[in-house]
Design a protein around this motif. Structure first.
Motif, PDB file in Angstrom:
ATOM      1  N   ASP A   1      39.017   9.641   8.897  1.00 12.83           N
ATOM      2  CA  ASP A   1      38.442   8.534   8.534  1.00 12.83           C
ATOM      3  C   ASP A   1      39.428   7.962   7.546  1.00 12.83           C
ATOM      4  O   ASP A   1      40.222   6.541   7.648  1.00 12.83           O
ATOM      5  N   GLU A   2      40.141   8.406   6.653  1.00 11.49           N
ATOM      6  CA  GLU A   2      42.318   8.656   6.136  1.00 11.49           C
ATOM      7  C   GLU A   2      42.968   7.590   7.142  1.00 11.49           C
ATOM      8  O   GLU A   2      43.562   6.924   7.092  1.00 11.49           O
ATOM      9  N   LEU A   3      42.892   8.222   8.629  1.00 11.43           N
ATOM     10  CA  LEU A   3      43.736   8.389   9.916  1.00 11.43           C
ATOM     11  C   LEU A   3      43.851   7.040  10.183  1.00 11.43           C
ATOM     12  O   LEU A   3      44.572   6.288  10.717  1.00 11.43           O
ATOM     13  N   LEU A   4      41.630   7.318  10.187  1.00  9.37           N
ATOM     14  CA  LEU A   4      41.370   6.007  10.786  1.00  9.37           C
ATOM     15  C   LEU A   4      42.444   4.530  10.228  1.00  9.37           C
ATOM     16  O   LEU A   4      42.701   3.500  10.530  1.00  9.37           O
ATOM     17  N   VAL A   5      41.268   4.708   8.672  1.00  5.61           N
ATOM     18  CA  VAL A   5      41.184   3.045   7.792  1.00  5.61           C
ATOM     19  C   VAL A   5      43.456   2.952   8.182  1.00  5.61           C
ATOM     20  O   VAL A   5      43.118   1.808   8.032  1.00  5.61           O
ATOM     21  N   HIS A   6      43.889   3.849   7.859  1.00  7.46           N
ATOM     22  CA  HIS A   6      45.438   3.633   7.954  1.00  7.46           C
ATOM     23  C   HIS A   6      46.070   2.751   9.018  1.00  7.46           C
ATOM     24  O   HIS A   6      47.192   2.089   8.844  1.00  7.46           O
ATOM     25  N   ASN A   7      45.400   3.365  10.734  1.00  5.80           N
ATOM     26  CA  ASN A   7      45.723   2.361  11.539  1.00  5.80           C
ATOM     27  C   ASN A   7      45.064   1.233  11.896  1.00  5.80           C
ATOM     28  O   ASN A   7      44.484   0.897  12.828  1.00  5.80           O
ATOM     29  N   GLY A   8      44.111   0.886  10.615  1.00  5.48           N
ATOM     30  CA  GLY A   8      43.450  -0.143  10.384  1.00  5.48           C
ATOM     31  C   GLY A   8      41.969  -0.143  11.551  1.00  5.48           C
ATOM     32  O   GLY A   8      41.538  -1.173  11.780  1.00  5.48           O
ATOM     33  N   ILE A   9      41.272   0.688  11.916  1.00  9.69           N
ATOM     34  CA  ILE A   9      40.225   1.359  12.798  1.00  9.69           C
ATOM     35  C   ILE A   9      39.200   1.434  11.595  1.00  9.69           C
ATOM     36  O   ILE A   9      39.454   2.159  10.367  1.00  9.69           O
ATOM     37  N   MET A  10      38.252   0.659  12.128  1.00 15.48           N
ATOM     38  CA  MET A  10      36.470   1.203  10.860  1.00 15.48           C
ATOM     39  C   MET A  10      36.008   2.437  10.936  1.00 15.48           C
ATOM     40  O   MET A  10      35.991   3.064  12.647  1.00 15.48           O
ATOM     41  N   PRO A  11      36.047   3.285  10.466  1.00 12.53           N
ATOM     42  CA  PRO A  11      34.883   4.584  10.880  1.00 12.53           C
ATOM     43  C   PRO A  11      34.228   4.554  10.819  1.00 12.53           C
ATOM     44  O   PRO A  11      33.738   3.520  10.042  1.00 12.53           O
ATOM     45  N   PRO A  12      33.552   5.564  11.451  1.00 14.05           N
ATOM     46  CA  PRO A  12      32.208   5.473  11.570  1.00 14.05           C
ATOM     47  C   PRO A  12      31.200   5.778   9.929  1.00 14.05           C
ATOM     48  O   PRO A  12      31.687   6.549   9.263  1.00 14.05           O
ATOM     49  N   PRO A  13      30.291   5.292   9.738  1.00 14.92           N
ATOM     50  CA  PRO A  13      29.292   5.356   8.579  1.00 14.92           C
ATOM     51  C   PRO A  13      29.323   6.602   8.479  1.00 14.92           C
ATOM     52  O   PRO A  13      28.306   7.259   9.598  1.00 14.92           O
ATOM     53  N   SER A  14      28.464   6.901   7.321  1.00 10.94           N
ATOM     54  CA  SER A  14      28.352   8.603   6.888  1.00 10.94           C
ATOM     55  C   SER A  14      27.040   8.092   7.265  1.00 10.94           C
ATOM     56  O   SER A  14      25.931   7.644   6.587  1.00 10.94           O
ATOM     57  N   LEU A  15      25.805   9.761   7.241  1.00 13.61           N
ATOM     58  CA  LEU A  15      24.425   9.706   7.172  1.00 13.61           C
ATOM     59  C   LEU A  15      24.532  10.019   5.741  1.00 13.61           C
ATOM     60  O   LEU A  15      25.178  10.476   4.832  1.00 13.61           O
ATOM     61  N   PRO A  16      23.138   9.653   5.093  1.00 12.65           N
ATOM     62  CA  PRO A  16      22.837   9.653   3.863  1.00 12.65           C
ATOM     63  C   PRO A  16      22.725  11.374   3.479  1.00 12.65           C
ATOM     64  O   PRO A  16      21.990  12.067   4.712  1.00 12.65           O
ATOM     65  N   GLU A  17      23.043  12.065   2.227  1.00 15.99           N
ATOM     66  CA  GLU A  17      22.716  13.471   2.060  1.00 15.99           C
ATOM     67  C   GLU A  17      21.399  14.187   1.922  1.00 15.99           C
ATOM     68  O   GLU A  17      20.543  12.532   2.317  1.00 15.99           O
ATOM     69  N   ARG A  18      21.137  15.189   2.727  1.00 17.30           N
ATOM     70  CA  ARG A  18      19.669  15.153   3.016  1.00 17.30           C
ATOM     71  C   ARG A  18      19.037  16.281   1.521  1.00 17.30           C
ATOM     72  O   ARG A  18      20.038  16.916   0.541  1.00 17.30           O
ATOM     73  N   PRO A  19      18.222  15.643   1.695  1.00 14.91           N
ATOM     74  CA  PRO A  19      17.683  16.284   0.002  1.00 14.91           C
ATOM     75  C   PRO A  19      17.795  17.626  -0.034  1.00 14.91           C
ATOM     76  O   PRO A  19      17.097  18.456   1.056  1.00 14.91           O
ATOM     77  N   SER A  20      18.131  18.915  -1.258  1.00 10.49           N
ATOM     78  CA  SER A  20      17.388  20.231  -0.960  1.00 10.49           C
ATOM     79  C   SER A  20      15.582  20.676  -0.865  1.00 10.49           C
ATOM     80  O   SER A  20      15.607  20.011  -2.333  1.00 10.49           O
ATOM     81  N   VAL A  21      15.295  21.038   0.361  1.00 11.37           N
ATOM     82  CA  VAL A  21      14.420  21.325   0.054  1.00 11.37           C
ATOM     83  C   VAL A  21      13.899  23.274  -0.255  1.00 11.37           C
ATOM     84  O   VAL A  21      14.326  23.777   0.371  1.00 11.37           O
ATOM     85  N   SER A  22      13.217  23.931  -0.620  1.00  8.95           N
ATOM     86  CA  SER A  22      12.991  25.224  -1.050  1.00  8.95           C
ATOM     87  C   SER A  22      12.321  25.296   0.604  1.00  8.95           C
ATOM     88  O   SER A  22      11.632  24.857   0.651  1.00  8.95           O
ATOM     89  N   LEU A  23      12.841  26.772   1.050  1.00 12.16           N
ATOM     90  CA  LEU A  23      12.228  27.538   1.997  1.00 12.16           C
ATOM     91  C   LEU A  23      10.799  27.458   2.296  1.00 12.16           C
ATOM     92  O   LEU A  23       9.542  27.617   2.976  1.00 12.16           O
ATOM     93  N   GLU A  24      10.047  27.700   1.010  1.00 11.03           N
ATOM     94  CA  GLU A  24       8.368  27.933   0.758  1.00 11.03           C
ATOM     95  C   GLU A  24       7.873  26.059   0.977  1.00 11.03           C
ATOM     96  O   GLU A  24       6.673  26.393   0.924  1.00 11.03           O
ATOM     97  N   GLU A  25       8.198  25.624   0.475  1.00 10.18           N
ATOM     98  CA  GLU A  25       7.544  24.072   0.756  1.00 10.18           C
ATOM     99  C   GLU A  25       7.632  23.698   2.078  1.00 10.18           C
ATOM    100  O   GLU A  25       7.281  22.417   2.606  1.00 10.18           O
ATOM    101  N   ILE A  26       8.279  24.397   3.162  1.00 10.99           N
ATOM    102  CA  ILE A  26       8.267  23.564   4.582  1.00 10.99           C
ATOM    103  C   ILE A  26       7.201  24.903   5.024  1.00 10.99           C
ATOM    104  O   ILE A  26       7.151  25.670   5.305  1.00 10.99           O
ATOM    105  N   PRO A  27       5.996  23.932   6.168  1.00 16.53           N
ATOM    106  CA  PRO A  27       5.195  24.742   6.987  1.00 16.53           C
ATOM    107  C   PRO A  27       5.969  25.831   7.397  1.00 16.53           C
ATOM    108  O   PRO A  27       6.751  25.868   8.518  1.00 16.53           O
ATOM    109  N   ILE A  28       5.819  27.562   8.032  1.00 15.59           N
ATOM    110  CA  ILE A  28       6.194  28.019   8.619  1.00 15.59           C
ATOM    111  C   ILE A  28       6.165  27.740   9.616  1.00 15.59           C
ATOM    112  O   ILE A  28       7.069  27.690  10.676  1.00 15.59           O
TER     113      ILE A  28
END
Length: 169
Positions: free
Chosen positions: A66-93
């Motif tokens: 992204d720094e290289l792109l911006v330095h050369n006048g190019i808009m970098p791709p957007p970042s995805l939102p951070e995923r929340p941390s989930v406990s393994l036990e909260e995920i159905p088997i």
């Protein structure tokens, strides 16, 4: 002095370099999201450590691209939102990824990353771009060695047919 002589950072990027740097950043940002998801599903401590290292590497690569792109006048791709941390036990088997499935996904990503870095390095005419992707290749190669060792140690690897009987010479 020609346009491609002197400090590489002052040389223009060609369109292929721009495309590859942009796509690599987008891919790394997607990997961060995927590996965060895998972290919630992973049960093995060593696998979690590998995933955390891969997230750290992906963040660094995306930031550098992204720094290289911006330095050369190019808009970098957007970042995805951070995923929340989930406990393994909260995920159905039935909805959980197994550690083996996670490792197969990671191995596939690492193999694709090595190919991409080789292609970008080979097609770059700016020395700094080639060196940057050579660095990423080396980091991926080291991560791949760790992942392969971990897969063998944990019994997660599913090898292709092995040559049991070898011809005598």
């Amino acid at each position: 002095m020609g346009i491609l002589n002197g400090n590489p950072k002052d040389e223009p990027l060609h369109y292929g370099e721009i495309y590859h740097i942009w796509m690599y950043s987008a891919t790394e940002k997607s990997s961060i999201s995927t590996y965060q998801l895998y972290l919630s599903h992973a049960g093995d401590h060593d696998l979690k450590r590998l995933l955390n290292n891969l997230i750290k590497q992906a963040r660094q690569a995306a930031a550098e691209c992204d720094e290289l792109l911006v330095h050369n006048g190019i808009m970098p791709p957007p970042s995805l939102p951070e995923r929340p941390s989930v406990s393994l036990e909260e995920i159905p088997i039935g909805a959980r990824f197994s550690d083996v499935e996670i490792m197969v996904g990671v191995a596939k990503d690492l193999a694709a990353g090595m190919v991409a870095c080789s292609q970008i390095t080979g097609s770059s005419i700016r020395i700094d771009v080639g060196l940057l992707f050579s660095k990423y290749y080396a980091l991926i190669l080291a991560s791949n060695a760790t992942a392969l060792s971990l897969s063998k140690e944990k019994g997660w690897i599913v090898p292709p047919p092995l040559q049991i009987q070898r011809p005598e010479h």
